[in-house]
Design a protein around this motif. Sequence first.
Motif, mmCIF file in Angstrom:
data_model
loop_
_atom_site.group_PDB
_atom_site.id
_atom_site.type_symbol
_atom_site.label_atom_id
_atom_site.label_comp_id
_atom_site.label_asym_id
_atom_site.label_seq_id
_atom_site.Cartn_x
_atom_site.Cartn_y
_atom_site.Cartn_z
ATOM 1 N N LEU A 217 0.874 -1.159 -0.125
ATOM 2 C CA LEU A 217 -0.047 -0.299 0.029
ATOM 3 C C LEU A 217 0.872 1.343 0.102
ATOM 4 C CD1 LEU A 217 -2.555 -1.127 2.641
ATOM 5 C CD2 LEU A 217 -2.573 -1.379 0.261
ATOM 6 N N ASN A 218 0.200 2.327 -0.447
ATOM 7 C CA ASN A 218 0.994 3.489 -0.373
ATOM 8 C C ASN A 218 2.238 3.476 -1.389
ATOM 9 O OD1 ASN A 218 -0.736 5.151 1.307
ATOM 10 N ND2 ASN A 218 0.001 3.879 3.076
ATOM 11 N N ARG A 219 2.073 2.746 -2.407
ATOM 12 C CA ARG A 219 3.244 2.461 -3.258
ATOM 13 C C ARG A 219 2.521 2.392 -4.930
ATOM 14 N NH1 ARG A 219 7.788 -2.279 -3.529
ATOM 15 N NH2 ARG A 219 9.108 -1.452 -5.097
ATOM 16 N N PRO A 220 2.571 3.408 -5.238
ATOM 17 C CA PRO A 220 2.020 3.512 -6.720
ATOM 18 C C PRO A 220 3.163 2.576 -7.806
ATOM 19 C CG PRO A 220 2.823 5.669 -6.302
ATOM 20 C CD PRO A 220 2.991 4.912 -5.066
ATOM 21 N N ALA A 221 2.459 1.818 -8.716
ATOM 22 C CA ALA A 221 3.187 1.387 -9.642
ATOM 23 C C ALA A 221 3.384 2.524 -10.764
ATOM 24 C CB ALA A 221 2.692 0.089 -10.045
ATOM 25 N N ARG A 222 4.561 2.149 -11.426
ATOM 26 C CA ARG A 222 4.976 3.140 -12.670
ATOM 27 C C ARG A 222 4.887 2.125 -14.022
ATOM 28 N NH1 ARG A 222 10.719 4.915 -11.872
ATOM 29 N NH2 ARG A 222 10.842 2.721 -11.331
ATOM 30 N N PRO A 223 4.673 2.836 -15.049
ATOM 31 C CA PRO A 223 4.461 1.817 -16.321
ATOM 32 C C PRO A 223 6.001 0.879 -16.516
ATOM 33 C CG PRO A 223 3.536 3.938 -16.714
ATOM 34 C CD PRO A 223 4.198 4.069 -15.180
ATOM 35 N N GLY A 224 7.049 1.498 -16.270
ATOM 36 C CA GLY A 224 8.394 0.713 -16.498
ATOM 37 C C GLY A 224 8.619 0.059 -15.399
ATOM 38 N N ASP A 225 8.007 -0.101 -14.131
ATOM 39 C CA ASP A 225 8.496 -0.981 -13.148
ATOM 40 C C ASP A 225 8.498 -2.572 -13.589
ATOM 41 O OD1 ASP A 225 8.613 1.214 -11.299
ATOM 42 O OD2 ASP A 225 6.534 0.705 -10.414
ATOM 43 N N ALA A 226 7.644 -3.156 -14.046
ATOM 44 C CA ALA A 226 7.470 -4.739 -14.544
ATOM 45 C C ALA A 226 8.772 -4.655 -15.421
ATOM 46 C CB ALA A 226 6.242 -4.800 -15.109
ATOM 47 N N ARG A 227 9.307 -4.119 -16.186
ATOM 48 C CA ARG A 227 9.993 -4.457 -17.180
ATOM 49 C C ARG A 227 11.453 -4.380 -16.541
ATOM 50 N NH1 ARG A 227 9.144 -0.954 -20.303
ATOM 51 N NH2 ARG A 227 10.525 0.861 -19.836
ATOM 52 N N GLU A 228 11.675 -3.081 -15.888
ATOM 53 C CA GLU A 228 12.722 -2.892 -14.864
ATOM 54 C C GLU A 228 12.969 -3.853 -13.780
ATOM 55 O OE1 GLU A 228 12.476 1.168 -13.879
ATOM 56 O OE2 GLU A 228 12.366 1.963 -15.719
ATOM 57 N N GLU A 229 12.177 -4.349 -13.186
ATOM 58 C CA GLU A 229 12.500 -5.291 -12.334
ATOM 59 C C GLU A 229 12.032 -6.874 -12.609
ATOM 60 O OE1 GLU A 229 10.147 -3.807 -8.761
ATOM 61 O OE2 GLU A 229 10.334 -1.932 -9.536
ATOM 62 N N GLY A 230 12.082 -7.209 -13.879
ATOM 63 C CA GLY A 230 12.136 -8.590 -14.296
ATOM 64 C C GLY A 230 10.787 -9.241 -14.056
ATOM 65 N N PHE A 231 9.494 -8.622 -13.781
ATOM 66 C CA PHE A 231 8.296 -9.134 -13.948
ATOM 67 C C PHE A 231 7.927 -9.663 -15.468
ATOM 68 C CE2 PHE A 231 8.173 -6.644 -10.213
ATOM 69 C CZ PHE A 231 7.413 -7.376 -9.167
ATOM 70 N N ASP A 232 7.148 -10.735 -15.284
ATOM 71 C CA ASP A 232 6.865 -11.305 -16.723
ATOM 72 C C ASP A 232 5.753 -10.811 -17.398
ATOM 73 O OD1 ASP A 232 8.399 -14.110 -16.758
ATOM 74 O OD2 ASP A 232 8.008 -13.990 -15.046
ATOM 75 N N HIS A 233 4.837 -10.079 -16.551
ATOM 76 C CA HIS A 233 3.635 -9.280 -17.231
ATOM 77 C C HIS A 233 3.299 -8.177 -16.267
ATOM 78 C CE1 HIS A 233 0.824 -9.285 -20.292
ATOM 79 N NE2 HIS A 233 -0.099 -8.871 -19.273
ATOM 80 N N LEU A 234 2.603 -7.256 -16.618
ATOM 81 C CA LEU A 234 1.882 -6.132 -15.914
ATOM 82 C C LEU A 234 0.465 -6.035 -16.181
ATOM 83 C CD1 LEU A 234 2.276 -3.436 -14.141
ATOM 84 C CD2 LEU A 234 2.549 -2.187 -16.367
ATOM 85 N N ILE A 235 -0.087 -5.967 -15.159
ATOM 86 C CA ILE A 235 -1.524 -5.769 -15.182
ATOM 87 C C ILE A 235 -1.935 -4.189 -14.838
ATOM 88 C CG2 ILE A 235 -4.249 -6.267 -14.403
ATOM 89 C CD1 ILE A 235 -3.035 -8.392 -15.969
ATOM 90 N N TRP A 236 -2.623 -3.250 -15.585
ATOM 91 C CA TRP A 236 -2.508 -2.057 -15.438
ATOM 92 C C TRP A 236 -3.983 -1.649 -15.194
ATOM 93 C CZ3 TRP A 236 1.056 1.985 -14.231
ATOM 94 C CH2 TRP A 236 0.536 3.114 -14.155
ATOM 95 N N THR A 237 -4.250 -1.161 -14.000
ATOM 96 C CA THR A 237 -5.979 -0.887 -13.678
ATOM 97 C C THR A 237 -5.839 0.692 -13.268
ATOM 98 O OG1 THR A 237 -5.781 -1.066 -11.306
ATOM 99 C CG2 THR A 237 -6.267 -3.183 -12.718
ATOM 100 N N GLY A 238 -4.714 1.345 -13.660
ATOM 101 C CA GLY A 238 -4.973 2.747 -13.605
ATOM 102 C C GLY A 238 -5.310 3.743 -14.701
ATOM 103 N N PRO A 239 -5.385 4.828 -14.995
ATOM 104 C CA PRO A 239 -6.036 5.527 -16.038
ATOM 105 C C PRO A 239 -5.165 5.237 -17.318
ATOM 106 C CG PRO A 239 -5.868 6.906 -14.246
ATOM 107 C CD PRO A 239 -5.192 5.954 -13.738
ATOM 108 N N LEU A 240 -6.025 4.705 -18.236
ATOM 109 C CA LEU A 240 -5.161 4.488 -19.696
ATOM 110 C C LEU A 240 -4.204 5.485 -19.962
ATOM 111 C CD1 LEU A 240 -5.089 2.405 -21.851
ATOM 112 C CD2 LEU A 240 -7.134 3.617 -22.964
ATOM 113 N N ASP A 241 -4.863 6.790 -20.037
ATOM 114 C CA ASP A 241 -3.759 7.793 -20.552
ATOM 115 C C ASP A 241 -2.572 7.916 -19.573
ATOM 116 O OD1 ASP A 241 -5.487 8.858 -18.603
ATOM 117 O OD2 ASP A 241 -5.523 10.635 -19.464
ATOM 118 N N ALA A 242 -2.803 7.759 -18.501
ATOM 119 C CA ALA A 242 -1.515 7.776 -17.460
ATOM 120 C C ALA A 242 -0.261 6.856 -17.824
ATOM 121 C CB ALA A 242 -1.866 7.849 -15.988
#
Length: 391
Positions: A217-242
């Motif tokens: 909690l109190n930790r927003p995800a950034r669009p590049g976090d998954a790639r930079e930290e070696g995750f296999d996939h990102l699910i984004w539920t924040g604003p599409l334009d953001a």
Amino acid sequence: MSGPRVLIAGAGLSGATCARVLAEAGIQVEIREARGHVAGNCHTARCSETGVMEHVYGPHIFHTDRPEVQAFVTRFARFRPYQHRVKARVGGQVFSLPVTLHSINQLFGTTLSPAEARAFIAARSRPPPHGGAPENFEEQALAMVGPEIYRAFFAGYTRKQWGCDPALLPAAILQRLPLRFNYDDRYFSHAFQAIPEAGYTALTEAILAHPRISLHLNRPARPGDAREEGFDHLIWTGPLDAFFGQAEGPLGYRSLRFEREVLPRCRDAQGCAVMNYPDADIPFTRISEHRHFAPWEDPPGTLLLREYARDCGPGDPPFYPLRLSGEMARLNRYLARAREAAGVSFLGRLGTYRYLDMDVSIAEALQAGAALAEALRSGRPLPAFPGGGGA
């Protein structure tokens, strides 16, 4: 830790549901939530001054005809039956909403039967001047209920809620609301209508209670976090334009400001859960009295929330995607970007920039989680955006 790892941005119902499906499929999931609580805009909390279970970001009623969604949510919480009924104060009178036979007879001072009322409203309907299907909210309303009902219940309320002329809004907004030629004043007609006894936050916490799910909690995800930290996939539920840094320009959202009125010694202030105020000279859109959302409880006080709709500014939680006709070209450019983006899926009301009921959000998240789990295990391509796509 071996095996696929998925990062989910947002711990609302969409993110939590998808996380649970993935975790039960053996996939490690990390959720990062910008707020200090789960459940997103469905967040509920007990008011310390009144004992009322408060829907902090406004009322949320769970209703569905989808058996798979009902089966999923009732795994994690006890739901108590609740039939939502809404009133509207218009021109010094109180009416029931949605528009029913009683509303019609009360507004026009008639005693029409169902068949008579159908003919009566049909005679007052105003087809679009261009001769085709209604292209916006105002055309849809005039074709559906005629000018009198439109002016009484929809015109002023809509301008306040959406901050623009109804002729600029999609017709689909009104298509979601029923028009009944009987005396059924339930707001929804779905087979399953209920509210989780302990609130939506407790429901979401239970969904997330799995050893393969880690929550921050109190930790927003950034669009590049998954790639930079070696995750296999990102699910984004924040604003599409953001997600795309508003590269095509900002998409429009409406937000809400709530004015709380705490009455510690009053057990019923307005006599119903929600009172709408369609009259244009009243600045707020509705008042919700939250003790009525839990009729099985009897707290010593009551809590009222007045809702003021406004454009979404910096720091405001986005509630409603506007989808104005003038910005659809911009939206289509974002959708094209989403379909081409690698390693990310977009879910939920904000992630797909659509107005979604809770059950639809959960249904799409169930499908998305299952499709993503299969794709990660098998190496197959992900399905198309939205609803869990490999967009």
